[in-house]
Design a protein around this motif. Sequence first.
Motif, PDB file in Angstrom:
ATOM      1  N   PRO A 248     -23.703 -11.848 -68.425  1.00  0.00           N
ATOM      2  CA  PRO A 248     -23.331 -12.999 -69.245  1.00  0.00           C
ATOM      3  C   PRO A 248     -22.242 -13.814 -68.541  1.00  0.00           C
ATOM      4  N   TYR A 249     -22.281 -15.103 -68.726  1.00  0.00           N
ATOM      5  CA  TYR A 249     -21.301 -15.996 -68.107  1.00  0.00           C
ATOM      6  C   TYR A 249     -19.875 -15.598 -68.465  1.00  0.00           C
ATOM      7  N   ARG A 250     -19.656 -15.202 -69.704  1.00  0.00           N
ATOM      8  CA  ARG A 250     -18.292 -14.865 -70.148  1.00  0.00           C
ATOM      9  C   ARG A 250     -17.665 -13.766 -69.285  1.00  0.00           C
ATOM     10  N   VAL A 251     -18.495 -12.883 -68.717  1.00  0.00           N
ATOM     11  CA  VAL A 251     -17.978 -11.786 -67.902  1.00  0.00           C
ATOM     12  C   VAL A 251     -17.490 -12.286 -66.539  1.00  0.00           C
TER      13      VAL A 251
ATOM     14  N   VAL B 249     -23.416 -15.760 -57.930  1.00  0.00           N
ATOM     15  CA  VAL B 249     -23.257 -15.044 -59.198  1.00  0.00           C
ATOM     16  C   VAL B 249     -23.376 -16.013 -60.370  1.00  0.00           C
ATOM     17  N   LEU B 250     -22.730 -17.157 -60.263  1.00  0.00           N
ATOM     18  CA  LEU B 250     -22.789 -18.130 -61.355  1.00  0.00           C
ATOM     19  C   LEU B 250     -24.224 -18.598 -61.599  1.00  0.00           C
ATOM     20  N   GLY B 251     -24.979 -18.807 -60.533  1.00  0.00           N
ATOM     21  CA  GLY B 251     -26.372 -19.196 -60.691  1.00  0.00           C
ATOM     22  C   GLY B 251     -27.192 -18.121 -61.385  1.00  0.00           C
ATOM     23  N   CYS B 252     -26.894 -16.871 -61.090  1.00  0.00           N
ATOM     24  CA  CYS B 252     -27.641 -15.757 -61.689  1.00  0.00           C
ATOM     25  C   CYS B 252     -27.352 -15.566 -63.173  1.00  0.00           C
ATOM     26  N   THR B 253     -26.291 -16.161 -63.679  1.00  0.00           N
ATOM     27  CA  THR B 253     -26.022 -16.010 -65.113  1.00  0.00           C
ATOM     28  C   THR B 253     -27.033 -16.778 -65.947  1.00  0.00           C
TER      29      THR B 253
ATOM     30  N   ALA C  86     -23.344 -23.416 -68.864  1.00  0.00           N
ATOM     31  CA  ALA C  86     -21.899 -23.641 -68.746  1.00  0.00           C
ATOM     32  C   ALA C  86     -21.442 -23.557 -67.290  1.00  0.00           C
ATOM     33  N   ALA C  87     -22.204 -22.855 -66.455  1.00  0.00           N
ATOM     34  CA  ALA C  87     -21.857 -22.722 -65.037  1.00  0.00           C
ATOM     35  C   ALA C  87     -22.236 -23.962 -64.228  1.00  0.00           C
ATOM     36  N   LEU C  88     -23.131 -24.764 -64.742  1.00  0.00           N
ATOM     37  CA  LEU C  88     -23.671 -25.894 -63.972  1.00  0.00           C
ATOM     38  C   LEU C  88     -22.605 -26.870 -63.477  1.00  0.00           C
TER      39      LEU C  88
ATOM     40  N   VAL D  31     -27.681 -24.333 -58.347  1.00  0.00           N
ATOM     41  CA  VAL D  31     -28.073 -25.452 -59.217  1.00  0.00           C
ATOM     42  C   VAL D  31     -29.571 -25.366 -59.509  1.00  0.00           C
ATOM     43  N   THR D  32     -30.364 -25.106 -58.477  1.00  0.00           N
ATOM     44  CA  THR D  32     -31.811 -24.970 -58.669  1.00  0.00           C
ATOM     45  C   THR D  32     -32.122 -23.855 -59.658  1.00  0.00           C
TER      46      THR D  32
END
Length: 156
Positions: free
Chosen positions: A84-87, A109-113, A117-119, A141-142
Amino acid sequence: MDGYQGLTALVESAWEELNSSDAGRRDLCLDVVSDVLETGRLTQNDVERVVERLTTVALSGESYTVRESALHAVCTASTHYELPYRVVEPLAAGADGFEPLLLAYVLAVLGCTHDQAALPIVERFLHHPHPEVRGEASEAVTELHWHRESAHDTTA
């Protein structure tokens, strides 16, 4: 002790050893944690706790090698578990402070969430001076766009 208990015991032993004063030893401990994550056999709660701890190490004043090992382990977790992004949000918040190679790990890692919100964080690095960072930002991004579109298609 069953296989799961053995894995959690390895992680706990690595955390205890991580308090060692020797940076090389701390690096090896993080490699053990990464190996355990690679099995894909931990519970989601265990993984989230491990990744939170790894994130703290990655953001610490530790040596480059130790921080790289922590981020490598987080990347390993992101390929075997849904994080999860929060982690991993503290990594996003500290993204500007990472060296280029370490930043590439963070972007992956951010892409894999798959969390939108990571975008905005990831998109900031599309024009980074280092090609490795730009490439990882583009892939993230993709991944985020693809996940948003596939999620939209399943709700339509």
